[in-house]
Design a protein around this motif. Structure first.
Motif, mmCIF file in Angstrom:
data_model
loop_
_atom_site.group_PDB
_atom_site.id
_atom_site.type_symbol
_atom_site.label_atom_id
_atom_site.label_comp_id
_atom_site.label_asym_id
_atom_site.label_seq_id
_atom_site.Cartn_x
_atom_site.Cartn_y
_atom_site.Cartn_z
ATOM 1 N N ALA A 110 0.834 -1.212 0.000
ATOM 2 C CA ALA A 110 0.000 0.000 0.000
ATOM 3 C C ALA A 110 0.864 1.256 0.000
ATOM 4 N N LYS A 111 1.942 1.242 0.775
ATOM 5 C CA LYS A 111 2.860 2.386 0.792
ATOM 6 C C LYS A 111 3.478 2.602 -0.589
ATOM 7 N N ALA A 112 3.864 1.524 -1.241
ATOM 8 C CA ALA A 112 4.458 1.629 -2.577
ATOM 9 C C ALA A 112 3.438 2.131 -3.594
ATOM 10 N N VAL A 113 2.198 1.668 -3.494
ATOM 11 C CA VAL A 113 1.148 2.138 -4.406
ATOM 12 C C VAL A 113 0.917 3.628 -4.192
ATOM 13 N N LYS A 114 0.886 4.049 -2.925
ATOM 14 C CA LYS A 114 0.637 5.459 -2.601
ATOM 15 C C LYS A 114 1.695 6.359 -3.224
#
Length: 171
Positions: A110-114
């Motif tokens: 999720a952090k990488a997608v953000k």
């Protein structure tokens, strides 16, 4: 289910063998362990859903999940979010034993997608994990952040708080 049974029976059989002596229970555990050890664990072939094949391959190659066997990337629309889409990935990693163990991987993802330039177009993120045991689907683990735009996914207030944010869909 067979894998989880094998993971429970194997330590018990090792402990009984280490203690020495033989009883009917010891023989039964050894037979069960042998049968469980013969189980074949495998992953589904990769599949994707969505029109943007370049984006699907970019997601599949993200380092936060590429260390796991990525078996699917799905991009889907929802009429409630006409200008956005949901992103779902499925992993095949039997070493992730339960949905709680999946949370740190999902949070990293999720952090990488953000951080992606297209993150503002994503309304929900799903992270699943499943595999096959003797050709049958093991119990699926699946997490969801249905309010992806509302969550910062930046490590604040803590990674523990972010890990607990996930909604359990299966597992």
């Amino acid at each position: 289910m067979k894998l989880r049974a094998a993971l429970i029976v194997l330590p018990a059989a090792i402990l009984l063998a280490a203690c020495g002596g033989s009883t009917d229970t010891d023989d039964s555990a050894a037979d069960t362990t042998t049968a469980a050890a013969a189980a074949t664990i495998s992953c589904s072939e990769f599949g994707s859903v969505g029109e943007d094949k370049e984006l699907i391959e970019a997601v599949r190659a993200m380092p936060e999940i590429s260390g796991h066997n990525v078996t699917s990337v799905r991009i889907s629309k929802d009429s409630d979010y006409p200008d956005q889409w949901a992103l779902a990935v499925t992993l095949c990693d039997p070493s992730i034993e339960n949905v709680d163990a999946l949370r740190p991987t999902a949070t990293s993802f999720a952090k990488a997608v953000k951080a992606q330039p297209w993150a503002s177009e994503v309304f929900a993120v799903y992270v699943g994990n499943d595999w096959l045991v003797d050709g049958e689907l093991a119990p699926e683990q699946k997490l969801k952040d249905g309010d992806f735009q509302m969550h910062l996914w930046n490590g604040r207030p803590s990674e523990e708080a972010e890990n607990s944010r996930w909604e359990v869909i299966a597992g």
